[in-house]
Design a protein around this motif. Sequence first.
Motif, short mmCIF file in Angstrom:
data_model
loop_
_atom_site.label_atom_id
_atom_site.label_comp_id
_atom_site.label_asym_id
_atom_site.label_seq_id
_atom_site.Cartn_x
_atom_site.Cartn_y
_atom_site.Cartn_z
N LEU A 1 8.96 3.42 -12.08
CA LEU A 1 9.50 2.06 -12.17
C LEU A 1 8.60 1.18 -13.02
CD1 LEU A 1 10.65 1.52 -8.47
CD2 LEU A 1 11.98 2.39 -10.40
N LYS A 2 8.09 1.76 -14.11
CA LYS A 2 7.19 1.04 -15.00
C LYS A 2 7.67 1.17 -16.44
CE LYS A 2 3.86 -0.29 -12.12
NZ LYS A 2 3.43 -1.70 -11.97
N ILE A 3 7.27 0.20 -17.24
CA ILE A 3 7.53 0.25 -18.67
C ILE A 3 6.44 1.06 -19.34
CG2 ILE A 3 7.65 -1.14 -20.77
CD1 ILE A 3 8.92 -3.35 -19.17
N ARG A 4 6.83 2.00 -20.19
CA ARG A 4 5.89 2.88 -20.88
C ARG A 4 6.07 2.74 -22.38
NH1 ARG A 4 2.56 3.69 -16.72
NH2 ARG A 4 3.59 4.69 -14.94
N CYS A 5 4.95 2.62 -23.09
CA CYS A 5 4.99 2.57 -24.54
C CYS A 5 4.63 3.95 -25.10
CB CYS A 5 4.03 1.49 -25.06
SG CYS A 5 2.29 1.84 -24.71
N GLY A 6 4.46 4.03 -26.41
CA GLY A 6 4.15 5.31 -27.03
C GLY A 6 2.79 5.85 -26.67
N TYR A 7 1.86 4.99 -26.21
CA TYR A 7 0.54 5.45 -25.80
C TYR A 7 0.51 5.93 -24.35
CZ TYR A 7 -0.67 2.76 -29.96
OH TYR A 7 -0.72 2.28 -31.24
N CYS A 8 1.53 5.59 -23.58
CA CYS A 8 1.57 5.96 -22.16
C CYS A 8 2.40 7.21 -21.90
CB CYS A 8 2.12 4.81 -21.33
SG CYS A 8 1.17 3.29 -21.47
N VAL A 9 2.82 7.91 -22.93
CA VAL A 9 3.62 9.11 -22.77
C VAL A 9 2.95 10.25 -23.53
CG1 VAL A 9 5.79 7.89 -22.41
CG2 VAL A 9 5.09 8.49 -24.73
N CYS A 10 3.20 11.47 -23.06
CA CYS A 10 2.71 12.67 -23.74
C CYS A 10 3.81 13.17 -24.68
CB CYS A 10 2.35 13.76 -22.73
SG CYS A 10 1.05 13.32 -21.56
N ARG B 1 2.80 2.76 -5.00
CA ARG B 1 2.95 3.88 -5.93
C ARG B 1 3.32 5.16 -5.20
NH1 ARG B 1 -1.83 6.06 -9.97
NH2 ARG B 1 -0.73 7.89 -10.72
N GLU B 2 2.76 5.38 -4.02
CA GLU B 2 3.09 6.59 -3.28
C GLU B 2 4.55 6.61 -2.87
OE1 GLU B 2 0.67 4.59 -2.66
OE2 GLU B 2 -1.17 5.69 -3.11
N THR B 3 5.08 5.42 -2.51
CA THR B 3 6.48 5.35 -2.10
C THR B 3 7.41 5.58 -3.28
OG1 THR B 3 5.80 3.74 -0.46
CG2 THR B 3 8.15 3.93 -0.88
N MET B 4 7.01 5.13 -4.46
CA MET B 4 7.87 5.29 -5.63
C MET B 4 8.00 6.75 -6.01
SD MET B 4 7.01 2.15 -8.19
CE MET B 4 5.25 2.43 -8.21
N GLN B 5 6.93 7.53 -5.92
CA GLN B 5 6.96 8.91 -6.37
C GLN B 5 7.24 9.89 -5.25
OE1 GLN B 5 3.34 9.77 -8.41
NE2 GLN B 5 3.63 8.19 -9.95
N LEU B 6 7.47 9.45 -4.04
CA LEU B 6 7.70 10.35 -2.93
C LEU B 6 9.05 11.04 -3.11
CD1 LEU B 6 6.70 11.40 -0.22
CD2 LEU B 6 7.94 9.54 0.90
N ARG C 1 6.90 12.55 -22.28
CA ARG C 1 6.72 12.72 -20.84
C ARG C 1 5.76 11.66 -20.33
NH1 ARG C 1 7.72 17.17 -17.71
NH2 ARG C 1 7.98 18.45 -19.58
N CYS C 2 6.10 11.06 -19.20
CA CYS C 2 5.24 10.03 -18.61
C CYS C 2 3.91 10.64 -18.21
CB CYS C 2 5.94 9.41 -17.40
SG CYS C 2 4.94 8.18 -16.52
N ARG C 3 2.81 9.98 -18.55
CA ARG C 3 1.49 10.53 -18.23
C ARG C 3 1.15 10.43 -16.74
NH1 ARG C 3 -1.94 11.41 -22.60
NH2 ARG C 3 -1.20 10.60 -24.60
N THR C 4 1.80 9.56 -16.04
CA THR C 4 1.47 9.34 -14.62
C THR C 4 2.19 10.32 -13.71
OG1 THR C 4 1.09 7.01 -15.10
CG2 THR C 4 1.36 7.63 -12.79
N CYS C 5 3.52 10.37 -13.83
CA CYS C 5 4.30 11.23 -12.93
C CYS C 5 4.78 12.51 -13.60
CB CYS C 5 5.50 10.47 -12.38
SG CYS C 5 6.70 9.99 -13.65
N GLU C 6 4.55 12.68 -14.91
CA GLU C 6 4.88 13.89 -15.66
C GLU C 6 6.38 14.16 -15.72
OE1 GLU C 6 2.65 17.20 -14.32
OE2 GLU C 6 0.72 16.21 -14.53
N GLN D 1 -0.22 19.87 -18.04
CA GLN D 1 -1.24 19.13 -18.77
C GLN D 1 -1.96 18.16 -17.84
OE1 GLN D 1 0.29 17.06 -22.08
NE2 GLN D 1 -1.69 16.46 -22.91
N VAL D 2 -3.25 18.02 -18.06
CA VAL D 2 -4.06 17.15 -17.22
C VAL D 2 -3.61 15.71 -17.42
CG1 VAL D 2 -6.39 16.38 -16.69
CG2 VAL D 2 -5.98 18.76 -17.35
N VAL D 3 -3.41 15.00 -16.33
CA VAL D 3 -2.96 13.62 -16.40
C VAL D 3 -4.11 12.75 -16.90
CG1 VAL D 3 -2.05 11.69 -15.09
CG2 VAL D 3 -1.33 14.00 -14.54
N VAL D 4 -3.84 12.00 -17.95
CA VAL D 4 -4.84 11.12 -18.54
C VAL D 4 -4.34 9.69 -18.37
CG1 VAL D 4 -6.11 10.49 -20.62
CG2 VAL D 4 -5.51 12.87 -20.19
#
Length: 492
Positions: free
Chosen positions: A32-41, A351-356, A263-268, A370-373
């Motif tokens: 539930l976040k906005i991601r730019c080109g630097y926040c994605v793999c 954050r835990e509730t969003m990805q549960l 791909r989102c770097r946080t939740c993949e 890939q390792v989450v950065v």
Amino acid sequence: MAYLFQPDYVKYACSCGSLKPISKIYFCRHCLKIRCGYCVCHEVDSHYCPSCLENLPSTEVRLKKNKCLNCFDCPCCFQTLSVRAGHAPIKQAPTAEDQKAPPKKVYYLFCSLCRWSSRDAGIPDQYVATGSWPEQENPNTNRINVLIDYHKILAAKEKEQRDRKKIHAFLQFEKFGLTSAMARKRAGRPPLPQSKFQQSDRPSPAVASEEVEELPEDIFTAPLDITKITTLEQRLHHPEVQAEKINELRPQHKQFLVKRSQRCRTCEHNVSKPEFSPQSIKFKIQLAAFYHVPEIRIVTCEPLRAGKTSELLLKFCNPTQHQTQITLLPLDTPTTPTTITAAGEKVEVKRETMQLGTESPNLLPSAVRQVVVTEDPKPITISVNAELTLPHSSLILPPRDDTAEYDDTGDTHNFQDDPKLVVWRKGNKAVVRLYVTPELGEENKEGDSVIVGFVMQYGYVNTIATLEHKAPQKLDLRAKLFLTIGDLLGST
């Protein structure tokens, strides 16, 4: 595609702190976040030729040096060359038999833009349309091949050492004195030739030479024809040779393009994934922000003067299939998403509730992924130099309806809008009236850009089913925006 007309005036703040227009950001439905080109793999899905649309796997692309063998680029203007057919030239007087025989066809490369052809470069014509055109050899081919072979030997040696360390660590063979030859035998690999690791196989190092070719005597006196000399861009397009004259240019193989997924770097989870076929322009997953986040456009603004209030008209558009409620909040409001409980209370979503329960079953095990950065959000350096009078009431936008674009009845859905706020409404779009007052001070000079900012709270319906929420979940999300509404005029 209305957002293409205002690419730099309305910017959304990404979760990392960078400011991007809505056309260059994504929306992750899991975070539930906005991601730019630097926040994605960025991941490469397929390679293809943009001319013949040939699709090849990655292994073959490496063997072909990322170039198509059938398509060529013009060495002058870098456009795609086409194959033209012509008659073979007659070198001597034709005999009676030659006159009766049909003329032979030959094929050559031709550029329809700059009129360059392979005949201008002295390349012989081919008798087959798909014939193998002669290629210009690299004068340093032997040296490059020697260096490549040597680095392959070094890579094999390093891999051999890593394998021996793994065997010693996991199988505990240190006390038996396990050698590299025994380790390769136990691993089922052939013995490594000893000659590969000899010092004599090391290539000779490059030695700088003080001898330089002298310039021709008439370099300063001979007339210069710029049309016959290559440009810097033409030389760098073929770095192996870097021809100095136009007639020395040779056609270059067209490079492959790639279809990539983000791909989102946080939740993949994927936020963008195209179709595998190069002929298709569709996407399997396309979570671009202008499909989920309300779009804002600047309609008009009165002349801006320091200390004086000006009228600002903004246009809001709801791109989703659900009704949304938009509320404008001050810039210092936190952007944590909230949800509405059964009792009607608003609770912050962690954050835990969003990805549960949102882990996809198609994801690979965590050891292969890939390792989450992730990095801490960067501070926003843009400064706001005007005060924006925010409305106290909210704005309701109906869901998107494609047929409403052709409806001339002007249906407003009978919303009880504040006439001081809403100026115009049609379908899922509405224009609101705000007031801007540029700040007084020495920092604001005539001709400076006037920037305002606010936090937009909008309703979002999350249709992803989780372990806790089987039904669609209604959330209140917030996005921070910065608008460049115009230039500051003088006080007169």
